[in-house]
Each structure stands twice: as structure tokens, then as C-alpha cells.
Design an enzyme around this catalytic site. Structure first.
Site: not given
Ligand SMILES: [Zn+2]
Length: 491
Positions: A93, A128, A196, A284
Site C-alpha cells: 500500500d 490515491d 474507502a 480452539c
Molecule cells: Zn479456532
């Protein structure tokens, strides 16, 4: 066809594609996720992104690198790939975000593109002007003009094999977005971020996001790779993919983790509110929420960021599989149920059914009618248009019941909500093989009635009889008066 982008399969507006990034000697399968790497803060290392998460491409900010002396010197000397230790493609960017946040930056498009080229970026970005939503039209037009001048300046810079993006601005004015898309498409630049839209997403204005993207895409050609700039939450990826967005970047995985926020495809949860993890990723599966809560700050942030990334990449894979299987809109319907504003986004997407229909395959595996929004899917629209081309006899029975035994009619066609009438010979062809609930809803019946009306109006010399199963009076009243009605429920 654009040389760097090839579309392999489509579903609704979504596409499976390949972005060729010559400078990285890499091909990125799209839809693709670009994790955002802050060169000064490494939550999950780029090497881990590649090896553990399968990231093919990432995005980092050349303006921050440019402004941080030691990182800048290192990047200039060794190149970004070596400094970050990332084997895939790297997009950079330009500082436009900083421009929007702080009002000014100290580089020009020419300088920052040359810098991006010098540090070995594979996809560079000009400076931009990210015009926020809801500004005056005068401002949006003036800033768009500046953005367009910058794109033209970018075209003139010698960037070698580096691809260059051409951001599409225009605030919340669809005609400006479309004009911006057309202008960007006419440049020789390569990748097209819709810019944007982050303030819209932060305010849950998914309907406005859909309108902005749809307008930009009307201006861009069908073969342009589209990047939804700043779309980091996996909840909205299916919707964005169905609009035809090919690239997503995510800073959310790291930013949310910093605040103990846990991403799911149905929204965000606070770690404190979770007694169980609704996820089977390695983080998890190995830990309970209580265990993660007890970790030291830095470690907790890393574990949450890893979970957030797992969920995000899993959703991208789910979307790719859905496009391949022709079930992307079913996935969007599921995601639309996660938040009322997502439902607004899906309903707005269906306002653009005509545009979706252009890339929606004529035949797929199955059509599942899973909500009354399904009645507005592009397949229904296409069937209605097909009715104009079917030849009909002098007298025709349209019926939700069995074929009649006598010869009172020249022919009898089936009527199935939400599609409406069709010759029995088409019963086995998509989408008329749809799975529809027995307890049909009003939207499906209304769509079927629209199909009947379309058929009747395009065949003024045919006598029509409609045998229906108790269609409500307001829907019956919308049918052309010359249709003879028979209620099969006998009421
Ligand atoms: Zn997870």
C-alpha cells in the site's frame, strides 16, 4: 483479456480465478486473502502465514517502511521478500490510508511507486485519495479527479514487472464509482481496489458497500481483478465474493486479537463471553476459553490472532468450494442470517440480479430455496426471460396440480413457485429441479405469478387457464384479467 488475470469458474457474480504475479514468479488463486503485515509489529510472522496458513500473498505498507529509517535501509538493501521472510507475492500500500487519517503525507505517487519497486514489491499502489462516504458531490468529484491524475502518473512510472493497482474511488455516488471504474479500466494498470469502503463496513452499511462495488464493477471490465480494500471480517467475504470481489485484505485478524475479540463467520465475540469455542482450529481444539484468558497478554494476542486467521482462511476455502459447486448464493443466504445489516447487504445484492445473471452459470447442481430472498435470485430472473422464447399452443393450462386427463387444452405446463410456468419437458433441467419447501411463502408465489404474467403478456393470442393452490387474492389480482383461474384447494 487482462494478461495477469484468468477466470476459471463463476457462480452468481463470484469467480474462481488466477492472478499471475510475474515479479514474484507466483500464481495466486482467487478469491484470495492478503493478511496485512505491519512492518513494525509482527503478530504472526510472514513465514508462519505461508507455512501454517497457506497464505499465497500478503500486503504491507510501503509508506510505513519508507518512514522508518532502519526498516527502509534494510528493505532497500535486501528486498522485502528477504526482510519479511515471505516466499509468496507481496503487495504494498502507498500511504493513502495515512493521507485519509492525517490529511497529508510527504511522498508523491512517482516517489512511492519507485520506492515500492526498489524494495521488491510485486504489486504496488499509487497515492490515491480515499474519499469517505457521504461527502459533498463537489468534493467527491474533485478528489476523484486527483485520483485519476495519480493513476495516469502511475502509468508513466517505469515499474518493470511489478503490477500496479488502480484504486476506484467516488465515495457513495454510484455514478462516480462507475466513472472511476471505467477510467481505471482504460489505464494499463493491473489490479483494481474498490477504495474507502472501510467506514461503510465499520458502520455495518453493507447495503451501501454492495452498491459501491456494483457501480465500480459496471465501469470495470468483467475481466478486471477486483480488490475490496480493507474488507477484513470473514462474515462479509461470501457477500463480497458474490459481488465479484477477488482479493481481500485482513488487518482484522490482528487488530481484533489485540482487543480480545474472537472472529467467527457469524460475527465477533468477546473472549470474556465465551465458555466454549465454536471452532475446531488448532488453537480452539487445544485450549478452552479460560485457558486462553489466563495467558500473558502477548501470548493471548498471538493465539487469538491465529484463531482469527484460521477462521478467515477457512471461509475463503469455503467460498472457493461454493463457487466450484454452484452454491455461493446459498452460502451468502446463510451468512445473511448472522446480522440484520448483512441481510440488507444480501437484499441489495439481489437488486443487482441482472448483473449477477451475466456470469451465473446456466446449469448447476441444485437450487435450494432457503429464504424468501431466494425468489429474487438470478436463476428466477433468467427463467422469466426464457419464457419469452418458448412457443405456446392456442389454449394452455398452467397448473400446480397434475396434468389433466381430457383434451380440453392443447397443452398443460407445470407451475412451480418461485419460477412460475414451464413445459413439462423442462422439469429435469436446472433450475427447475430446485428443492423448495412444501410450505411455500408469499415471495415465491408472487415470483411465480410474475412468470405467469410474463408468459401471458408475450402470447396475446393464447387462452390461458391457471390452476393454483390457493394463491392469495392480492397476488391473483396482479395477473392479467384474461387468465381463467381455478383454485385447486376448492376455496
Ligand atoms: Zn479456532
Amino acid at each position: 483479456m487482462r494478461e495477469c488475470f484468468e477466470i476459471r469458474a463463476t457462480d452468481a457474480g463470484g469467480r474462481l480465478g488466477e492472478l499471475t504475479v510475474p515479479r514474484a514468479d507466483a500464481t495466486v488463486e482467487t478469491p484470495a486473502l492478503l493478511p496485512v503485515i505491519n512492518p513494525n509489529l509482527d503478530t504472526i510472522s510472514p513465514r508462519r502465514l505461508a507455512d501454517e496458513f497457506g497464505a499465497e500473498i500478503l500486503i504491507t505498507n510501503s509508506y510505513i517502511i519508507h518512514g522508518t529509517e532502519d526498516v527502509r535501509e534494510e528493505a532497500l538493501e535486501y528486498g522485502l521478500h528477504e526482510v519479511l521472510d515471505f516466499p509468496g507475492a507481496i503487495m504494498t500500500d502507498s500511504g493513502s490510508f495515512q493521507l485519509a487519517e492525517y490529511g497529508e503525507i510527504d511522498v508523491t505517487t512517482e516517489e512511492i511507486l519507485e520506492f515500492q519497486h526498489a524494495i521488491g514489491s510485486d504489486i504496488g499502489t499509487p497515492v490515491d485519495i480515499p474519499t469517505p462516504p457521504d461527502v459533498s458531490r463537489e468534493r467527491a468529484e474533485a478528489e476523484l479527479e486527483t485520483t485519476q491524475e495519480r493513476l495516469e502518473a502511475a502509468e508513466a512510472v517505469d515499474t518493470g514487472e511489478m503490477l500496479v493497482s488502480a484504486p476506484v474511488q467516488g465515495s457513495t455516488y454510484p455514478d462516480l464509482r462507475e466513472r472511476a471504474g471505467r477510467h481505471a479500466d482504460a489505464t494499463d494498470l493491473d489490479v483494481f481496489p474498490v477504495g474507502a469502503v472501510v467506514p461503510l463496513m465499520n458502520d455495518y452499511r453493507y447495503d451501501d458497500v454492495v452498491d459501491a462495488v456494483a457501480a465500480a464493477k459496471r465501469g470495470l471490465g468483467a475481466d478486471a481483478p477486483v480488490h475490496l480494500f480493507g474488507a477484513g471480517h470473514p462474515m462479509m467475504f461470501a457477500l463480497a465474493a458474490a459481488m465479484g470481489c477477488d482479493l481481500f485484505d485482513s488487518a482484522a485478524y490482528a487488530l481484533y486479537a489485540r482487543d480480545d475479540r474472537y472472529l467467527t463467520v457469524r460475527g465477533t465475540r468477546n473472549l470474556d463471553d465465551l465458555a466454549y469455542f465454536p471452532c475446531s482450529c488448532p488453537v480452539c481444539a487445544a485450549h478452552s476459553p479460560a485457558e486462553i484468558r489466563d495467558l500473558p497478554d502477548r501470548k493471548r494476542e498471538q493465539e487469538l490472532a491465529a484463531h482469527n486467521l484460521h477462521v478467515t482462511f477457512a471461509e475463503i476455502r469455503r467460498i472457493k468450494q461454493a463457487i466450484r459447486a454452484g452454491t455461493l448464493l446459498e452460502l451468502v443466504e446463510q451468512r445473511a442470517r448472522s446480522h440484520p445489516t448483512m441481510l440488507d447487504g444480501y437484499r441489495t445484492l439481489l437488486d443487482h440480479a441482472a448483473e449477477l445473471e451475466r456470469t451465473d452459470p446456466v446449469s448447476k447442481g441444485a437450487f435450494f430455496y432457503t429464504s424468501h430472498e431466494s425468489a429474487r435470485r438470478p436463476e428466477v430472473r433468467r427463467h422469466h426471460r426464457r419464457l419469452d422464447r418458448l412457443s405456446v399452443p392456442d389454449s394452455l393450462l398452467l397448473t400446480e396440480g397434475d396434468a389433466p386427463r381430457g383434451d380440453e387444452f392443447d397443452a398443460s405446463w407445470r407451475v412451480e413457485p418461485p419460477f412460475g410456468p414451464f413445459p413439462r419437458a423442462l422439469s429435469k433441467s436446472y433450475p427447475l429441479t430446485a428443492e423448495v419447501p412444501d410450505r411455500t411463502d408469499r415471495a415465491a408465489v408472487a415470483a411465480a405469478a410474475d412468470g405467469v404474467t410474463r408468459l401471458v403478456e408475450s402470447n396475446p393470442d393464447t387462452e390461458f387457464t391457471l390452476a393454483h393452490r390457493g394463491w392469495p387474492a392480492p397476488i391473483r389480482d396482479r395477473l392479467p384479467a384474461r387468465v381463467e383461474l381455478v383454485d385447486l384447494t376448492g376455496e
